[in-house]
Design an enzyme around this catalytic site. Structure first.
Site, PDB file in Angstrom:
ATOM      1  N   HIS A  13      -8.596   1.657   3.784  1.00 30.19           N
ATOM      2  CA  HIS A  13      -8.181   2.217   2.036  1.00 30.19           C
ATOM      3  C   HIS A  13      -9.671   2.169   2.252  1.00 30.19           C
ATOM      4  CE1 HIS A  13      -6.292   3.731  -0.838  1.00 30.19           C
ATOM      5  NE2 HIS A  13      -7.019   3.201  -1.538  1.00 30.19           N
ATOM      6  N   HIS A  15     -12.802   3.995  -0.825  1.00 29.47           N
ATOM      7  CA  HIS A  15     -13.684   5.460  -1.371  1.00 29.47           C
ATOM      8  C   HIS A  15     -14.990   5.373  -1.235  1.00 29.47           C
ATOM      9  CE1 HIS A  15      -9.569   5.877  -3.746  1.00 29.47           C
ATOM     10  NE2 HIS A  15      -9.417   4.840  -3.860  1.00 29.47           N
ATOM     11  N   LYS A  99      -2.433  12.072   2.187  1.00 25.07           N
ATOM     12  CA  LYS A  99      -2.810  10.901   0.511  1.00 25.07           C
ATOM     13  C   LYS A  99      -1.193  11.864  -0.564  1.00 25.07           C
ATOM     14  CE  LYS A  99      -3.105   7.150  -2.213  1.00 25.07           C
ATOM     15  NZ  LYS A  99      -3.974   6.226  -2.175  1.00 25.07           N
ATOM     16  N   HIS A 136       0.041   6.149  -3.390  1.00 28.84           N
ATOM     17  CA  HIS A 136      -0.148   5.279  -4.765  1.00 28.84           C
ATOM     18  C   HIS A 136       0.918   4.898  -5.096  1.00 28.84           C
ATOM     19  CE1 HIS A 136      -2.924   4.422  -8.075  1.00 28.84           C
ATOM     20  NE2 HIS A 136      -1.737   4.238  -9.275  1.00 28.84           N
ATOM     21  N   HIS A 174      -2.477  -0.192  -1.467  1.00 25.83           N
ATOM     22  CA  HIS A 174      -2.618  -1.692  -1.934  1.00 25.83           C
ATOM     23  C   HIS A 174      -1.433  -2.263  -3.201  1.00 25.83           C
ATOM     24  CE1 HIS A 174      -2.911   2.118  -4.881  1.00 25.83           C
ATOM     25  NE2 HIS A 174      -4.105   2.459  -4.456  1.00 25.83           N
ATOM     26  N   ASP A 249      -9.360  -0.724  -0.441  1.00 30.55           N
ATOM     27  CA  ASP A 249     -10.128  -0.140  -1.849  1.00 30.55           C
ATOM     28  C   ASP A 249     -10.813   0.269  -2.298  1.00 30.55           C
ATOM     29  OD1 ASP A 249      -8.579   1.746  -3.859  1.00 30.55           O
ATOM     30  OD2 ASP A 249      -7.956   0.649  -5.060  1.00 30.55           O
TER      31      ASP A 249
HETATM   32  O1  DOR Z   1      -8.542   0.767  -9.462  1.00 32.66           O
HETATM   33  C1  DOR Z   1      -8.772   2.565  -8.843  1.00 32.66           C
HETATM   34  N1  DOR Z   1     -10.166   3.377  -7.928  1.00 32.66           N
HETATM   35  N2  DOR Z   1      -7.428   2.835  -8.055  1.00 32.66           N
HETATM   36  C2  DOR Z   1      -7.192   4.091  -7.495  1.00 32.66           C
HETATM   37  O2  DOR Z   1      -6.250   4.667  -7.294  1.00 32.66           O
HETATM   38  C3  DOR Z   1      -7.998   5.639  -7.525  1.00 32.66           C
HETATM   39  C4  DOR Z   1      -9.495   4.292  -7.889  1.00 32.66           C
HETATM   40  C5  DOR Z   1     -10.887   5.363  -8.227  1.00 32.66           C
HETATM   41  O3  DOR Z   1     -11.321   6.262  -7.137  1.00 32.66           O
HETATM   42  O4  DOR Z   1     -12.098   4.981  -8.262  1.00 32.66           O
HETATM   43 ZN    ZN Z   2      -7.518   3.894  -3.602  1.00 30.50          ZN
END
Ligand code: DOR
Ligand code: ZN
Length: 349
Positions: A13, A15, A99, A136, A174, A249
């Site tokens: 997971h 970003h 997702k 999520h 998460h 995450d």
């Molecule tokens: O804290 C988070 N940040 N939770 C999420 O689900 C998305 C993520 C983000 O893209 O910044």
């Molecule tokens: Zn995330």
């Protein structure tokens, strides 16, 4: 000297964003992980197989020479997702998973799904082809307390969804509560349900958000919960049970976006995520379970082999390792627990 030797771990997971931030953060994930599941919540979100392919190319283009890393791509579900496009993307090997962001649950989720029934035909297709659904898991009802949104999601959304689609393969992303740990432990035995656990939810509880003042760099969604929930997560992760695996995450935002009247949710942990997990397993005296959590359970769920390359981490004498802010054209990005003593170090890079 204590060492841990294991197949190169994967991060289920992540970003990575795009543009300047992608370029700046990618090497940190690629240094520690062989593969990663890449989240699709860009602006605009990655909603079609063609967009997924384009995003994958953009990632590979900025991967530094000499680094080997495989991004496993995801498609962002909306009320209008075309099941045939999703199926084609999956069968052609472009899209690994889809997702589900409940609309407005978190960062860039405005175009997410407003009602599960709107994606019934998509879920039906995914169930048929064995494509994982990544969730999520928070309800968005403003009347539900923010600390209860995950537990309510289990009752109101996930349980009925699994009843309607019993063969759908689901990752509850998460997780942050003992309710989620209990649910996954009880329901994940058949290999169709699993959960990722982040390093920040293993390290902090909700007190960290208010320690001496408001701490925007500890704010993420789902928000950290009480200490009893953190302890339940540590127990789940360090159990080595197949339904729990590593997913950082890591979610970079610039300092400016975090330190604002309405600071963004997201914790950037890529520079030390693996080491921070190791620290938790070490403290729990469960280092022998780390390989399952970091290198085996994720690939098993995704029906992939573990990585062939092996890596070694060693425990150093406690030292103070300041992780410097990462400078990008868009602003600087601060790393989670940047000033914490890091006791573990990757030996063979
Ligand atoms: O804290 C988070 N940040 N939770 C999420 O689900 C998305 C993520 C983000 O893209 O910044
Ligand atoms: Zn995330």
């Amino acid at each position: 000297m204590q060492t841990v030797t294991l197949p190169r771990p994967d991060d289920w997971h992540v970003h990575l964003r795009d543009g300047a931030i992608l370029k700046a953060v990618l090497p940190y994930t690629a240094r520690a992980f062989g593969r990663a599941i890449i989240m699709p919540n860009l602006r605009p979100p990655v909603t079609t197989a063609a967009m997924v392919a384009e995003y994958r190319s953009a990632i590979m283009e900025v991967l530094p020479e000499g680094m080997s890393f495989t991004p496993l791509m995801t498609l962002y579900l909306t009320d209008a997702t075309d099941p045939d496009d999703l199926k084609k993307g999956f069968t052609e090997g472009i899209v690994t998973a889809a997702k589900l962001y409940p609309a407005n649950a978190t960062t860039n989720s405005e175009l997410g799904v407003t009602k599960i029934k709107n994606i019934a035909s998509v879920l039906e297709t995914m169930q048929q082809i064995g494509m994982p659904l990544l969730v999520h898991g928070e309800v968005t009802d403003p009347y539900v307390d923010i600390f209860d949104r995950e537990a309510v999601f289990i009752d109101k959304i996930l349980t009925p969804l699994r009843k309607d689609f019993p063969d759908l393969r689901i990752v509850f992303e998460h997780i942050t509560t003992s309710e989620a740990v209990d649910y996954i432990t009880a329901e994940g035995l058949d290999g169709k349900l699993a959960a990722t656990i982040t390093p920040h939810h293993l390290h902090i509880n909700r007190n960290a958000l208010f320690q001496g003042g408001i701490r925007p760099h500890y704010y993420c969604l789902p928000v950290a919960k009480r200490e009893k929930h953190r302890l339940a997560l540590v127990k789940a992760a360090t159990s080595g049970e197949k339904m729990f695996f590593l997913g950082t995450d890591t979610a970079p935002h610039t300092r400016q976006a975090k330190e604002s009247v309405c600071g963004c949710a997201g914790i950037f942990s890529a520079p030390s995520a693996l080491e921070l997990y190791l620290q938790i397993f070490d403290e729990a005296k469960c280092l022998e379970k780390f390989e399952a959590f970091a290198s085996r359970n994720g690939p098993d769920f995704y029906r992939l082999p573990a990585n062939e390359e092996w890596v070694v981490y060693e425990k150093t004498s406690k030292e103070f390792n300041e992780i410097k802010p990462i400078l990008t054209e868009n602003g600087e990005i601060l790393s989670f627990m940047a000033s914490a003593p890091i006791t573990w170090r990757l030996v063979n890079t």
